[in-house]
Design a protein around this motif. Sequence first.
Motif, PDB file in Angstrom:
ATOM      1  N   ALA A  57       0.833  -1.208   0.000  1.00 32.77           N
ATOM      2  CA  ALA A  57       0.000   0.000   0.000  1.00 32.77           C
ATOM      3  C   ALA A  57       0.866   1.255   0.000  1.00 32.77           C
ATOM      4  O   ALA A  57       0.596   2.213  -0.740  1.00 32.77           O
ATOM      5  CB  ALA A  57      -0.938  -0.007   1.211  1.00 32.77           C
ATOM      6  N   PHE A  58       1.921   1.286   0.822  1.00 33.05           N
ATOM      7  CA  PHE A  58       2.825   2.444   0.842  1.00 33.05           C
ATOM      8  C   PHE A  58       3.497   2.633  -0.516  1.00 33.05           C
ATOM      9  O   PHE A  58       3.642   3.757  -1.010  1.00 33.05           O
ATOM     10  CB  PHE A  58       3.890   2.268   1.931  1.00 33.05           C
ATOM     11  CG  PHE A  58       3.374   2.480   3.330  1.00 33.05           C
ATOM     12  CD1 PHE A  58       2.580   3.577   3.643  1.00 33.05           C
ATOM     13  CD2 PHE A  58       3.682   1.584   4.354  1.00 33.05           C
ATOM     14  CE1 PHE A  58       2.106   3.773   4.941  1.00 33.05           C
ATOM     15  CE2 PHE A  58       3.218   1.778   5.644  1.00 33.05           C
ATOM     16  CZ  PHE A  58       2.426   2.872   5.941  1.00 33.05           C
ATOM     17  N   GLU A  59       3.925   1.538  -1.131  1.00 27.35           N
ATOM     18  CA  GLU A  59       4.602   1.630  -2.426  1.00 27.35           C
ATOM     19  C   GLU A  59       3.655   2.147  -3.506  1.00 27.35           C
ATOM     20  O   GLU A  59       4.036   2.963  -4.347  1.00 27.35           O
ATOM     21  CB  GLU A  59       5.162   0.272  -2.821  1.00 27.35           C
ATOM     22  CG  GLU A  59       6.055   0.323  -4.040  1.00 27.35           C
ATOM     23  CD  GLU A  59       6.847  -0.955  -4.249  1.00 27.35           C
ATOM     24  OE1 GLU A  59       7.583  -1.025  -5.245  1.00 27.35           O
ATOM     25  OE2 GLU A  59       6.750  -1.877  -3.419  1.00 27.35           O
ATOM     26  N   ALA A  60       2.403   1.678  -3.505  1.00 30.34           N
ATOM     27  CA  ALA A  60       1.426   2.160  -4.484  1.00 30.34           C
ATOM     28  C   ALA A  60       1.139   3.646  -4.274  1.00 30.34           C
ATOM     29  O   ALA A  60       1.000   4.411  -5.236  1.00 30.34           O
ATOM     30  CB  ALA A  60       0.140   1.342  -4.373  1.00 30.34           C
ATOM     31  N   PRO A  66       4.844  10.759  -5.111  1.00 27.03           N
ATOM     32  CA  PRO A  66       6.082  10.552  -4.339  1.00 27.03           C
ATOM     33  C   PRO A  66       6.227  11.614  -3.249  1.00 27.03           C
ATOM     34  O   PRO A  66       6.194  12.816  -3.535  1.00 27.03           O
ATOM     35  CB  PRO A  66       7.187  10.678  -5.389  1.00 27.03           C
ATOM     36  CG  PRO A  66       6.504  10.452  -6.704  1.00 27.03           C
ATOM     37  CD  PRO A  66       5.114  10.973  -6.535  1.00 27.03           C
ATOM     38  N   ARG A  67       6.376  11.159  -2.000  1.00 29.69           N
ATOM     39  CA  ARG A  67       6.569  12.058  -0.865  1.00 29.69           C
ATOM     40  C   ARG A  67       7.589  11.451   0.079  1.00 29.69           C
ATOM     41  O   ARG A  67       7.694  10.223   0.208  1.00 29.69           O
ATOM     42  CB  ARG A  67       5.252  12.293  -0.124  1.00 29.69           C
ATOM     43  CG  ARG A  67       4.203  13.071  -0.927  1.00 29.69           C
ATOM     44  CD  ARG A  67       2.984  13.397  -0.112  1.00 29.69           C
ATOM     45  NE  ARG A  67       2.317  12.181   0.377  1.00 29.69           N
ATOM     46  CZ  ARG A  67       1.184  12.191   1.080  1.00 29.69           C
ATOM     47  NH1 ARG A  67       0.613  13.347   1.381  1.00 29.69           N
ATOM     48  NH2 ARG A  67       0.647  11.067   1.475  1.00 29.69           N
ATOM     49  N   ALA A  68       8.320  12.328   0.783  1.00 31.09           N
ATOM     50  CA  ALA A  68       9.353  11.853   1.709  1.00 31.09           C
ATOM     51  C   ALA A  68       8.735  11.041   2.840  1.00 31.09           C
ATOM     52  O   ALA A  68       9.265   9.998   3.240  1.00 31.09           O
ATOM     53  CB  ALA A  68      10.137  13.040   2.265  1.00 31.09           C
ATOM     54  N   GLY A  69       7.599  11.501   3.370  1.00 35.87           N
ATOM     55  CA  GLY A  69       6.957  10.766   4.468  1.00 35.87           C
ATOM     56  C   GLY A  69       6.527   9.372   4.059  1.00 35.87           C
ATOM     57  O   GLY A  69       6.673   8.413   4.826  1.00 35.87           O
ATOM     58  N   THR A  70       6.015   9.238   2.851  1.00 34.33           N
ATOM     59  CA  THR A  70       5.606   7.917   2.366  1.00 34.33           C
ATOM     60  C   THR A  70       6.813   7.006   2.222  1.00 34.33           C
ATOM     61  O   THR A  70       6.772   5.822   2.586  1.00 34.33           O
ATOM     62  CB  THR A  70       4.893   8.050   1.015  1.00 34.33           C
ATOM     63  OG1 THR A  70       3.814   8.967   1.133  1.00 34.33           O
ATOM     64  CG2 THR A  70       4.352   6.710   0.556  1.00 34.33           C
ATOM     65  N   ASP A  93      15.985   7.157  -1.207  1.00 42.11           N
ATOM     66  CA  ASP A  93      15.084   8.014  -1.984  1.00 42.11           C
ATOM     67  C   ASP A  93      14.468   9.093  -1.105  1.00 42.11           C
ATOM     68  O   ASP A  93      14.257  10.235  -1.546  1.00 42.11           O
ATOM     69  CB  ASP A  93      13.982   7.174  -2.629  1.00 42.11           C
ATOM     70  CG  ASP A  93      14.510   6.300  -3.755  1.00 42.11           C
ATOM     71  OD1 ASP A  93      15.636   6.553  -4.215  1.00 42.11           O
ATOM     72  OD2 ASP A  93      13.788   5.360  -4.151  1.00 42.11           O
ATOM     73  N   ALA A  94      14.154   8.745   0.144  1.00 42.78           N
ATOM     74  CA  ALA A  94      13.553   9.730   1.049  1.00 42.78           C
ATOM     75  C   ALA A  94      14.510  10.888   1.309  1.00 42.78           C
ATOM     76  O   ALA A  94      14.088  12.056   1.389  1.00 42.78           O
ATOM     77  CB  ALA A  94      13.169   9.057   2.369  1.00 42.78           C
ATOM     78  N   LEU A  95      15.805  10.604   1.430  1.00 43.13           N
ATOM     79  CA  LEU A  95      16.775  11.668   1.708  1.00 43.13           C
ATOM     80  C   LEU A  95      16.884  12.660   0.549  1.00 43.13           C
ATOM     81  O   LEU A  95      17.306  13.803   0.752  1.00 43.13           O
ATOM     82  CB  LEU A  95      18.151  11.059   1.998  1.00 43.13           C
ATOM     83  CG  LEU A  95      18.302  10.375   3.364  1.00 43.13           C
ATOM     84  CD1 LEU A  95      19.674   9.750   3.494  1.00 43.13           C
ATOM     85  CD2 LEU A  95      18.071  11.387   4.487  1.00 43.13           C
TER      86      LEU A  95
END
Length: 340
Positions: A57-60, A66-70, A93-95
Amino acid sequence: MARLPARASWIAATNLVALLLTIGTHDAAAQDAAAEALFTEGERLFKEGKLAEACDAFEASNRLEPRAGTLVNLGTCREQNGQLAAAWSAFKDALTRVKDPKKKKVASDRLKAIEPRLSYLTISVPDESRIDGLEVLRNGAVVDPALWNRAVPIDGGRYVIAGRAPGHEEWSTTVEVPRELGKTSVEVPRFKELARLVEPPPPPVTPAVTPEVAPRPGPEERGSSFTGRRKVALGVAGLGLVAVAGGVVLGMQAKGLEDDAFLLCPDPGTPCADAARANDLIDRGRSRALLANVSYGVAAGAAIGAAVLWLTGAPARPASRISITPRLGRRAGVDLQVRF
């Protein structure tokens, strides 16, 4: 082919741009809502201990928006599920996106903790095994040649490594990669050639020649390539340029509003006297960003429409005419004449 008058073509192109603008706005809003729903579903599944479903679910959600929190949540979920390489990739990717200091610290700390525990898989392809058309696959997916002979971080588990090439026997093997601290290698062997069957060549086919008479071009199309439809194409292209310029301006405004909000309240976890104003700036920034995306979509649609109008508006060219006359007697044969 029937041609639309210049005014009718212009009206059709204008209606196309208006339709793209409406569809783009609705699609962007629906995409944001779907991403938020998937993120909420991922949080619920994670709390219930359904890690695999929560990670999906998070990946979808991240694919849609695309968000840093996700990405931080996705990395945490993958790590808890024992997928260290996938977690490491999500935190990296988040960084590249994160601005919140707390989220940045979480992603950085988890990245440093996971990296020494990663497992690696090396698919070695020696020079003698490299043949034309060679493809190496991992669990059915083609491995980019740039990753051959390199130790690549990978989640623990069982993998089927296969190879194939035209005119050669296929090859495959199965390897088991440890969940942590694994160094696994597999070497692609030299492929065996398949036996080639020699088939007789097909009999030659003599094509039949049929005389054709090309239609004469109309008075508007003779001597000029700048037709009415091509004039409309230039107008639509100009409208696309205006849409691009509008998208750039709106994007710059959205970035400025977001930066202003961050200056008012740098830390979302700390109470801020200007929170209401910062939230208002963020909402305005998102609205402008949405309109910027819509403008880019309109520009793309205008470019396609202009290209279609330009290509279909080319003037007709007179085709050559062919005549065939049989000749009888001592010198029997066929006379072929081509007129331009």
